[in-house]
Write a protein that holds these residues in place. Structure first.
Motif, short mmCIF file in Angstrom:
data_model
loop_
_atom_site.label_atom_id
_atom_site.label_comp_id
_atom_site.label_asym_id
_atom_site.label_seq_id
_atom_site.Cartn_x
_atom_site.Cartn_y
_atom_site.Cartn_z
N TYR A 1 41.07 58.42 33.72
CA TYR A 1 40.94 57.09 34.31
C TYR A 1 41.83 57.00 35.55
N ARG A 2 41.23 56.68 36.67
CA ARG A 2 41.96 56.57 37.93
C ARG A 2 42.25 55.11 38.23
N THR A 3 43.53 54.77 38.22
CA THR A 3 43.97 53.41 38.53
C THR A 3 44.47 53.37 39.97
N ARG A 4 43.96 52.42 40.72
CA ARG A 4 44.38 52.25 42.11
C ARG A 4 44.77 50.79 42.36
N ALA A 5 45.82 50.59 43.13
CA ALA A 5 46.21 49.26 43.60
C ALA A 5 45.74 49.13 45.04
N THR A 6 44.90 48.13 45.31
CA THR A 6 44.34 47.98 46.65
C THR A 6 45.15 47.06 47.54
N GLY A 7 46.13 46.32 46.97
CA GLY A 7 46.98 45.49 47.80
C GLY A 7 47.34 44.18 47.14
N VAL A 8 48.07 43.35 47.89
CA VAL A 8 48.48 42.02 47.44
C VAL A 8 47.69 40.98 48.22
N THR A 9 47.17 39.97 47.52
CA THR A 9 46.39 38.91 48.13
C THR A 9 47.00 37.55 47.76
N PRO A 10 47.28 36.70 48.78
CA PRO A 10 47.29 37.01 50.21
C PRO A 10 48.45 37.95 50.55
N ALA A 11 48.32 38.64 51.65
CA ALA A 11 49.32 39.64 52.03
C ALA A 11 50.69 39.01 52.19
N ARG A 12 51.69 39.72 51.70
CA ARG A 12 53.09 39.29 51.81
C ARG A 12 53.87 40.39 52.51
N PRO A 13 54.25 40.22 53.78
CA PRO A 13 55.06 41.25 54.46
C PRO A 13 56.33 41.52 53.67
N GLU B 1 30.80 59.53 38.03
CA GLU B 1 31.94 58.64 38.18
C GLU B 1 31.50 57.20 37.95
N HIS B 2 32.35 56.41 37.27
CA HIS B 2 31.99 55.04 36.93
C HIS B 2 33.13 54.09 37.29
N ARG B 3 32.79 52.94 37.85
CA ARG B 3 33.75 51.86 38.03
C ARG B 3 33.85 51.12 36.70
N VAL B 4 35.01 51.17 36.08
CA VAL B 4 35.22 50.50 34.79
C VAL B 4 35.39 49.00 35.01
N ARG B 5 36.26 48.64 35.96
CA ARG B 5 36.44 47.23 36.30
C ARG B 5 37.34 47.11 37.51
N ASP B 6 37.27 45.94 38.13
CA ASP B 6 38.28 45.52 39.10
C ASP B 6 39.31 44.68 38.33
N TRP B 7 40.58 44.87 38.63
CA TRP B 7 41.61 44.16 37.89
C TRP B 7 42.54 43.41 38.83
N THR B 8 43.21 42.41 38.30
CA THR B 8 44.20 41.66 39.06
C THR B 8 45.41 41.39 38.17
N LEU C 1 36.58 59.19 35.88
CA LEU C 1 36.15 60.39 36.59
C LEU C 1 35.80 61.48 35.59
N PRO C 2 34.68 62.17 35.78
CA PRO C 2 34.31 63.24 34.85
C PRO C 2 35.39 64.32 34.81
#
Length: 361
Positions: free
Chosen positions: A40-52, A160-167, A186-187
């Motif tokens: 399982y590949r976990t990725r963080a895409t960022g902070v919303t709204p962006a915080r410098p 390859e499968h998208r399991v979910r988007d998370w927050t 990922l296989p």
């Protein structure tokens, strides 16, 4: 002399097995429960709204999230019931002892029993847990906690499968924010192919022990074994360094602290293999025994301990998983191969000594 040689051969397995037992606890303590590999590949895409000044990343092959706060003001991580869970700010990292997430997130499985005073509706009770401005934690929202894979994976395991988007919700003063990320399956690779290549390689290295120890070819074989052990030892040092970097260690000091606290046996195994290789290159007395023992420790402690990457698509290192598999295969080939070669050379030496004793004078 014969008894001494046979005793040395027997000590190879005994010493290596003892080293394995001694290293079990420190290895398990690395990163609390950092995985040796996952699909399982976990990725963080960022902070919303962006915080410098607010940075987030995934560490330990996806097992933990890391939040670094350089905004100059405290940022709260919100727990599973909407309660304050962590507070990361200029004065350090605090956890809310009333938050159930404080206890559930202590293990990757989320199986810690909750104390009686864990109540998400109660006012926060903050407890300082670290200096600095970085927090790392397991978060069930970013992980797949089920034993069985998702239905889509079972239906098409070669894709390859998208399991979910998370927050993960955050709070900046009175303003809400969130960490966004994705979880994919990922296989896994074909573990049998990797094991087959590894076995063929270690048999080839072990065959060096069939060369007569007293011949020029045998001397060159000993030098080759020494060189291979040095290469394997270097890999055994680099691999745990990579694991510490992937676990979030920053700078040379952070890596060294992580190695000494959780990966010390892997580090010592690599350094020992390098020393054994240098000893063999110098063709010192007893080099065959040193090669066999150094190889056994290398294979058991550094090789088999990381062999999960043969069957997992994500490796707990900052380089591609294919490179991790090649490195682990090299550890097993050089370690197990050197062990076999060293024992064969010890056996050949004992037979030669026995033959010399039976010859008429």
């Amino acid at each position: 002399m014969i008894r001494t040689l046979l005793a040395r051969a027997g000590l190879v397995a005994t010493a290596a097995g003892l080293a394995t037992l001694l290293s079990a606890a420190p290895a398990a303590a690395h990163g609390a429960d950092a995985p040796d590999g996952t699909d399982y590949r976990t990725r963080a895409t960022g902070v919303t709204p962006a915080r410098p000044g607010l940075e987030v990343r995934v560490v330990e092959a996806g097992a933990r999230l890391e939040l670094t706060n350089h905004t100059g003001r405290p940022i709260e991580v919100i727990g599973y019931s909407g309660e304050p869970y962590l507070r990361v700010g200029p004065d350090g990292v605090y956890e809310n002892s009333r938050s159930p997430a404080t206890y559930l997130n202590r293990t990757i499985a989320g199986d810690t029993a909750l104390p009686t005073d864990a109540d998400p509706a109660a006012p926060p009770s903050w407890r300082r847990i670290a200096d600095g401005s970085t927090a790392r934690w397991h978060d069930q929202r970013a992980l797949w906690q089920e034993t069985a894979p998702p239905d889509a994976v079972r239906a098409a395991p070669d894709r390859e499968h998208r399991v979910r988007d998370w927050t993960v919700p955050l709070r900046d003063g009175a303003d809400p924010a969130r960490i966004d990320g994705t979880l994919d399956w990922l296989p896994p690779p074909d573990a049998y192919t990797w094991w087959a290549v590894t076995i063929v390689g270690l048999l080839a290295v072990g065959a060096l022990g069939l060369l007569a120890a007293a011949s020029p070819a045998g001397s060159r074989a000993l030098s080759a074994l020494g060189a291979l052990l040095i290469v394997g030892g270097a890999i055994a040092v680099v691999y745990p360094v990579g694991r510490e970097v992937d676990a979030g260690a920053r700078g040379v000091g952070g890596v060294l602290i992580g190695l000494l606290s959780g990966q010390v046996w892997s580090l010592l195994t690599g350094l020992g293999a390098i020393a054994a290789g240098c000893y063999a290159l110098a063709r010192r007395p007893g080099a065959d025994f040193v090669v066999a023992l150094g190889g056994a420790c290398l294979a058991l402690l550094a090789g088999t301990g990381n062999a999960a990457v043969f069957a997992r698509s994500i490796a707990p290192v900052p380089w591609p998983p294919e490179a991790a598999r090649v490195m682990v295969a090299a550890l097993l080939i050089t370690g197990a191969g050197a062990t076999a070669a060293g024992i064969l050379r010890l056996h050949a030496t004992s037979r030669a000594a026995a033959a010399a004793l039976t010859q008429p004078r």
